[in-house]
Design a protein around this motif. Structure first.
Motif, PDB file in Angstrom:
ATOM      1  N   VAL A 157      44.489  37.073  54.330  1.00 26.87           N
ATOM      2  CA  VAL A 157      44.147  37.828  53.122  1.00 26.87           C
ATOM      3  C   VAL A 157      44.691  37.142  51.870  1.00 26.87           C
ATOM      4  N   ASN A 158      45.656  36.280  52.039  1.00 29.01           N
ATOM      5  CA  ASN A 158      46.223  35.562  50.900  1.00 29.01           C
ATOM      6  C   ASN A 158      45.799  34.093  50.943  1.00 29.01           C
ATOM      7  N   LEU A 159      44.483  33.872  51.004  1.00 29.47           N
ATOM      8  CA  LEU A 159      43.945  32.524  51.163  1.00 29.47           C
ATOM      9  C   LEU A 159      44.373  31.601  50.021  1.00 29.47           C
ATOM     10  N   ASN A 160      44.555  32.157  48.831  1.00 30.40           N
ATOM     11  CA  ASN A 160      44.934  31.318  47.696  1.00 30.40           C
ATOM     12  C   ASN A 160      46.277  30.626  47.906  1.00 30.40           C
ATOM     13  N   ARG A 161      47.107  31.140  48.834  1.00 28.84           N
ATOM     14  CA  ARG A 161      48.418  30.530  49.076  1.00 28.84           C
ATOM     15  C   ARG A 161      48.316  29.164  49.745  1.00 28.84           C
ATOM     16  N   VAL A 162      47.137  28.831  50.279  1.00 28.72           N
ATOM     17  CA  VAL A 162      46.979  27.526  50.913  1.00 28.72           C
ATOM     18  C   VAL A 162      47.045  26.411  49.874  1.00 28.72           C
ATOM     19  N   THR A 163      47.033  26.778  48.607  1.00 31.00           N
ATOM     20  CA  THR A 163      47.182  25.766  47.558  1.00 31.00           C
ATOM     21  C   THR A 163      48.514  25.029  47.654  1.00 31.00           C
ATOM     22  N   GLN A 164      49.512  25.645  48.306  1.00 29.70           N
ATOM     23  CA  GLN A 164      50.808  24.978  48.501  1.00 29.70           C
ATOM     24  C   GLN A 164      50.658  23.691  49.304  1.00 29.70           C
ATOM     25  N   VAL A 165      49.632  23.644  50.145  1.00 30.35           N
ATOM     26  CA  VAL A 165      49.399  22.437  50.944  1.00 30.35           C
ATOM     27  C   VAL A 165      49.152  21.241  50.028  1.00 30.35           C
ATOM     28  N   TYR A 166      48.477  21.483  48.911  1.00 35.66           N
ATOM     29  CA  TYR A 166      48.187  20.403  47.958  1.00 35.66           C
ATOM     30  C   TYR A 166      49.475  19.720  47.533  1.00 35.66           C
ATOM     31  N   ASP A 167      50.499  20.491  47.220  1.00 37.67           N
ATOM     32  CA  ASP A 167      51.760  19.926  46.740  1.00 37.67           C
ATOM     33  C   ASP A 167      52.598  19.342  47.869  1.00 37.67           C
ATOM     34  N   LEU A 168      52.429  19.868  49.080  1.00 41.40           N
ATOM     35  CA  LEU A 168      53.261  19.424  50.201  1.00 41.40           C
ATOM     36  C   LEU A 168      52.752  18.140  50.849  1.00 41.40           C
ATOM     37  N   VAL A 169      51.491  17.812  50.616  1.00 39.71           N
ATOM     38  CA  VAL A 169      50.888  16.649  51.278  1.00 39.71           C
ATOM     39  C   VAL A 169      50.858  15.462  50.316  1.00 39.71           C
ATOM     40  N   ALA A 170      51.552  14.412  50.663  1.00 40.31           N
ATOM     41  CA  ALA A 170      51.578  13.196  49.836  1.00 40.31           C
ATOM     42  C   ALA A 170      50.488  12.239  50.309  1.00 40.31           C
ATOM     43  N   ARG A 171      49.270  12.556  49.925  1.00 38.73           N
ATOM     44  CA  ARG A 171      48.120  11.729  50.305  1.00 38.73           C
ATOM     45  C   ARG A 171      47.303  11.445  49.041  1.00 38.73           C
ATOM     46  N   PRO A 172      47.685  10.442  48.250  1.00 37.51           N
ATOM     47  CA  PRO A 172      47.007  10.175  46.971  1.00 37.51           C
ATOM     48  C   PRO A 172      45.509   9.963  47.113  1.00 37.51           C
ATOM     49  N   GLU A 173      45.080   9.411  48.259  1.00 35.65           N
ATOM     50  CA  GLU A 173      43.651   9.125  48.425  1.00 35.65           C
ATOM     51  C   GLU A 173      42.825  10.402  48.565  1.00 35.65           C
ATOM     52  N   LEU A 174      43.492  11.545  48.782  1.00 35.39           N
ATOM     53  CA  LEU A 174      42.796  12.822  48.904  1.00 35.39           C
ATOM     54  C   LEU A 174      42.834  13.625  47.608  1.00 35.39           C
ATOM     55  N   LYS A 175      43.333  12.992  46.541  1.00 35.85           N
ATOM     56  CA  LYS A 175      43.451  13.678  45.254  1.00 35.85           C
ATOM     57  C   LYS A 175      42.778  12.850  44.164  1.00 35.85           C
ATOM     58  N   PHE A 176      42.602  13.479  42.995  1.00 35.04           N
ATOM     59  CA  PHE A 176      42.091  12.727  41.856  1.00 35.04           C
ATOM     60  C   PHE A 176      43.054  11.593  41.532  1.00 35.04           C
ATOM     61  N   PRO A 177      42.548  10.425  41.173  1.00 39.30           N
ATOM     62  CA  PRO A 177      43.453   9.338  40.804  1.00 39.30           C
ATOM     63  C   PRO A 177      44.227   9.708  39.544  1.00 39.30           C
ATOM     64  N   PRO A 178      45.493   9.312  39.464  1.00 35.47           N
ATOM     65  CA  PRO A 178      46.264   9.620  38.256  1.00 35.47           C
ATOM     66  C   PRO A 178      45.693   8.890  37.050  1.00 35.47           C
ATOM     67  N   PHE A 179      45.965   9.424  35.864  1.00 30.33           N
ATOM     68  CA  PHE A 179      45.493   8.763  34.646  1.00 30.33           C
ATOM     69  C   PHE A 179      46.617   8.758  33.618  1.00 30.33           C
ATOM     70  N   GLN A 180      46.601   7.753  32.791  1.00 32.59           N
ATOM     71  CA  GLN A 180      47.567   7.637  31.713  1.00 32.59           C
ATOM     72  C   GLN A 180      46.950   8.180  30.430  1.00 32.59           C
ATOM     73  N   GLN A 181      47.580   9.178  29.849  1.00 32.36           N
ATOM     74  CA  GLN A 181      47.061   9.725  28.603  1.00 32.36           C
ATOM     75  C   GLN A 181      47.199   8.706  27.474  1.00 32.36           C
ATOM     76  N   ARG A 182      46.249   8.766  26.571  1.00 34.59           N
ATOM     77  CA  ARG A 182      46.287   7.873  25.413  1.00 34.59           C
ATOM     78  C   ARG A 182      47.427   8.314  24.497  1.00 34.59           C
ATOM     79  N   GLN A 183      48.272   7.344  24.120  1.00 32.25           N
ATOM     80  CA  GLN A 183      49.401   7.630  23.258  1.00 32.25           C
ATOM     81  C   GLN A 183      49.074   7.262  21.816  1.00 32.25           C
TER      82      GLN A 183
END
Length: 704
Positions: free
Chosen positions: A318-344
């Motif tokens: 019933v608390n399906l939204n809590r699975v979002t914690q998996v995003y932070d717990l899994v160190a798999r950069p290839e499964l996430k958006f590539p990081p970007f450097q903001q323009r300074q």
């Protein structure tokens, strides 16, 4: 007469009230705001199903659609029930609150079904294939089950307080959105009491997602829902009794705080009192395990004073939204958006000099928020700075903004901060930092009774060469460094004397009991912004009728103000081509022959949350471009303190048009077009045209 409060009509066409057209009041021309807002989540969910999006980002979109739905019930559905109880009249769409609530149930049930289908059929198997497993109870092997039983006994069971229901133990208060298990028992306990039902509440201190050790599970990224652990081992809490069934449930409550500001002496104290009971306000939704027997569902409904239209049976946690914690717990950069450097921004070491050379435009998140922080830091340290004034709506925990304001006060600056205590779900945080600011000697103002202060303004007053000079930052988004990396927003830094004086006057109005003020450059809600937008739309209408160049492009989060909608219909009838880029709710019905056939409405859903409000009017070849903290919503235009500011530098105005208008109108990757029947159709490239994502194009620009 000031420009903002009285925009000039075309030279040869005196401004007059538009003629009354009964057709434009027909309820069939207006979508319902709540149902339109609800449908936005289907577009978010579509991102979770899109294979072009990295897998863990798709998981995040699923969770966003779930948390959005939670907030929808807490606020929109809760307010509708309140309106129904008070017998309030329908809005422009003509639908009574009871009718809307019934339609919400049907549409929300479709959304919930789609969410769990996405989880069970698409994302969970795809994650498992990628080595990220969220294991259901029937998938645990013997070793995993032994470890989880030990975990339950050592980490979970000691903090649980199961409650058997009997005359001495009535149904307990259930906290908003908390995880609970209703347990069906058979047998007698040590006191000879017959078992019936018991409630097990999961304390907030317990993690909702449990990561299994690799040494136990064999996988580095194996997870289990706490709800599965509770349901499996709940019999440990009732020794000597037989557990016949255990069913998870969650209740959602109205979270709209109702403080009669005119009846309280201190709004801060009143809000603190209200916050204590917020988690136990009226129930609006019950989520229950799919297999839960009907008689137990009826018992829960009776205790929460709900009817069958409030029930949502769930095929999963019933608390399906809590699975979002998996995003932070899994160190798999290839499964996430590539990081970007903001323009300074170059040369941030001397912000006052930089702004003096010319206005500075920041387009977040592509441009860093650093210049705003740096301006405030330098103002706090600069001996020539006499005063700082700022509005704060949402700023985040541990905000560097708050720290710099405190430092400025300690350094002897006169610091005034308008804190909006009623920023929904940030009330407690805002009360906390308001106390800290006051302790440091900052003059804290809680805005105007009856009007939320939603404007985004920063004013620095500095003595230069024997005279005072004002430096201003105005924005479409909050002073929140975190959301500045996630939301698209426009910020303007300027030393323009007229804008500086306008902002100064607004701050005086907010902190004192100032009379009506005349502004030269800014539009302000609730005084001139609504009228200013209507007059600009009417100006385009008159241009079109006279055969002159006329067009309107407006980008915002939501649109529902009836007078604005009718003005747009009249403009369309006059031949004005109108493009609306509306992320969420839109009550205007496009494509109606003879009424809105010149209006197109699109919604962009991408990597970043579309948040800036940009309003562009062709004005017969002399474009008028403004940015604002306000959407074209009734509340923003009529019941809030908002600002709308022009981009006066032609080069910067062209940049805003190119990046936030033309760029988004060319999007054929993340764009959805609103149809005249209320559905949204995802756009795709025409034959031979390349893919164009507005957000990706802006990222490419900063990456070279």
């Amino acid at each position: 007469m000031d420009e903002a409060s009285k925009p000039a009509p075309p030279a040869d066409t005196p401004h007059a009230a538009p003629p009354h057209d009964a057709r434009l009041y027909d309820s069939a021309l207006y979508f319902n705001r709540e149902l339109s807002q609800l449908d936005f989540n289907f577009r978010v969910l579509a991102q979770a199903e899109d294979k072009r999006v990295p897998l863990l980002e798709r998981l995040k979109y699923l969770c966003i659609s779930c948390t959005n739905l939670d907030e929808f019930f807490e606020i929109r559905a809760g307010s509708l029930r309140h309106a129904h109880d008070l017998g309030l009249m329908p809005h422009a769409d003509g639908l009574a609150p009871a009718t809307v609530l019934a339609r919400i149930h049907d549409r929300a049930a479709e959304l919930v079904s789609s969410q769990y289908d996405c989880w069970n059929r698409i994302l969970r198997p795809a994650l498992a294939e990628a080595g990220v497993r969220v294991l259901s109870r029937d998938a645990w092997n013997a070793r995993q089950k032994r470890w989880l039983l030990a975990y339950f006994r050592d980490e979970v069971m000691p903090v649980l307080s199961p409650l058997g229901l009997d005359p001495a133990h009535p149904f307990p208060k259930i906290l908003n959105k908390s995880l609970n298990i209703v347990v069906v028992l058979k047998g007698r306990d040590a006191f000879g009491r017959d078992g019936n039902l018991a409630i097990v509440r999961a304390p907030r201190s317990l993690p909702r997602i449990i990561q299994l050790p690799e040494s136990v599970s064999g996988g580095a990224n194996d997870f289990v829902f706490l709800s599965s652990v509770l349901s499996t081992f709940v019999d440990e809490l009732f020794p000597g009794m037989e557990v016949k069934g255990a069913y998870q449930f969650r209740v959602t409550r109205n979270s709209e705080l109702l403080v009669d500001e005119e009846e309280v002496d201190n709004i801060a104290l009143a809000l603190r009192d209200e916050l204590v009971g917020r988690g136990y306000l009226r129930a609006v939704r019950l989520e229950i395990a799919e297999q839960c027997p009907d008689d137990i569902v009826r018992t829960l409904l009776e205790n929460f004073d709900l009817n069958e239209n409030a029930v949502y049976r769930i095929n999963g946690p019933v608390n399906l939204n809590r699975v979002t914690q998996v995003y932070d717990l899994v160190a798999r950069p290839e499964l996430k958006f590539p990081p970007f450097q903001q323009r300074q921004l170059p040369g941030t070491e001397a912000m006052f000099d930089r702004i003096n050379r010319g206005d500075v435009l920041l387009h977040h998140p592509f441009d860093a928020f650093t210049p705003v922080l740096e301006l405030l830091r330098q103002a706090a340290e600069d001996p020539q700075v006499l005063a700082i004034k700022q509005t704060l709506y949402r700023s985040g925990k541990g905000s560097p903004i708050v720290e710099q304001l405190i430092q400025a006060a300690r350094n002897g600056k006169d610091v005034t901060v308008v804190v909006e205590l009623r920023a929904r779900f940030d009330e407690e945080a805002n009360l906390g930092f308001a106390d800290r600011l006051q302790e440091a000697g900052v003059q804290v103002v809680y805005g105007v009774v009856g009007y939320k202060t939603h404007a985004k303004m920063l004013l620095v007053i500095r003595r230069e060469d024997g005279r005072l000079r004002r430096y201003v930052h105005l924005g479409t988004g909050n002073y929140h460094p975190g959301t500045a990396r996630l939301y698209t927003d426009i910020g303007l830094m300027t030393a323009n004397p007229e804008i500086g004086n306008d902002v100064h006057l607004i701050f005086q109005q907010l902190s004192g009991l100032a009379p009506s003020i005349k502004l030269k450059r800014l539009l302000q809600s609730p005084f001139t912004l609504h009228d200013g937008m209507l007059k600009r739309i009417e100006r385009e209408t008159q241009h079109a009728r006279s055969g002159r160049q006329a067009r309107i492009v407006a980008k915002m989060n939501a649109l529902n103000e009836p007078q604005v909608v009718r003005a747009l219909y009249r403009a369309s009838q006059a031949g004005v081509k109108i493009d609306l880029i509306v992320r969420g709710a839109c009550t205007l019905r496009p494509g109606v022959p003879g009424v809105s056939d010149n209006i197109r409405v699109r919604s962009i859903v991408g990597r970043f949350l579309e948040h800036h409000r940009v309003y562009w009017f062709a004005n017969d070849g002399q474009p008028d471009l403004l940015c604002s903290s306000a959407d074209w919503l009734e509340r923003n235009l009529l019941r809030r303190v908002e600002t709308c500011f022009p981009i006066l530098d032609p080069a910067l105005a062209e940049r805003v048009h190119a990046e936030a208008i033309a760029n988004y109108l060319a999007d054929n990757v993340n764009a959805w077009e609103l149809q005249s029947d209320g559905s949204y159709q995802r756009l795709s490239p025409s034959s031979g045209k390349p893919l164009h994502s507005a957000q990706a194009a802006l990222l490419d620009a900063i990456n070279g």
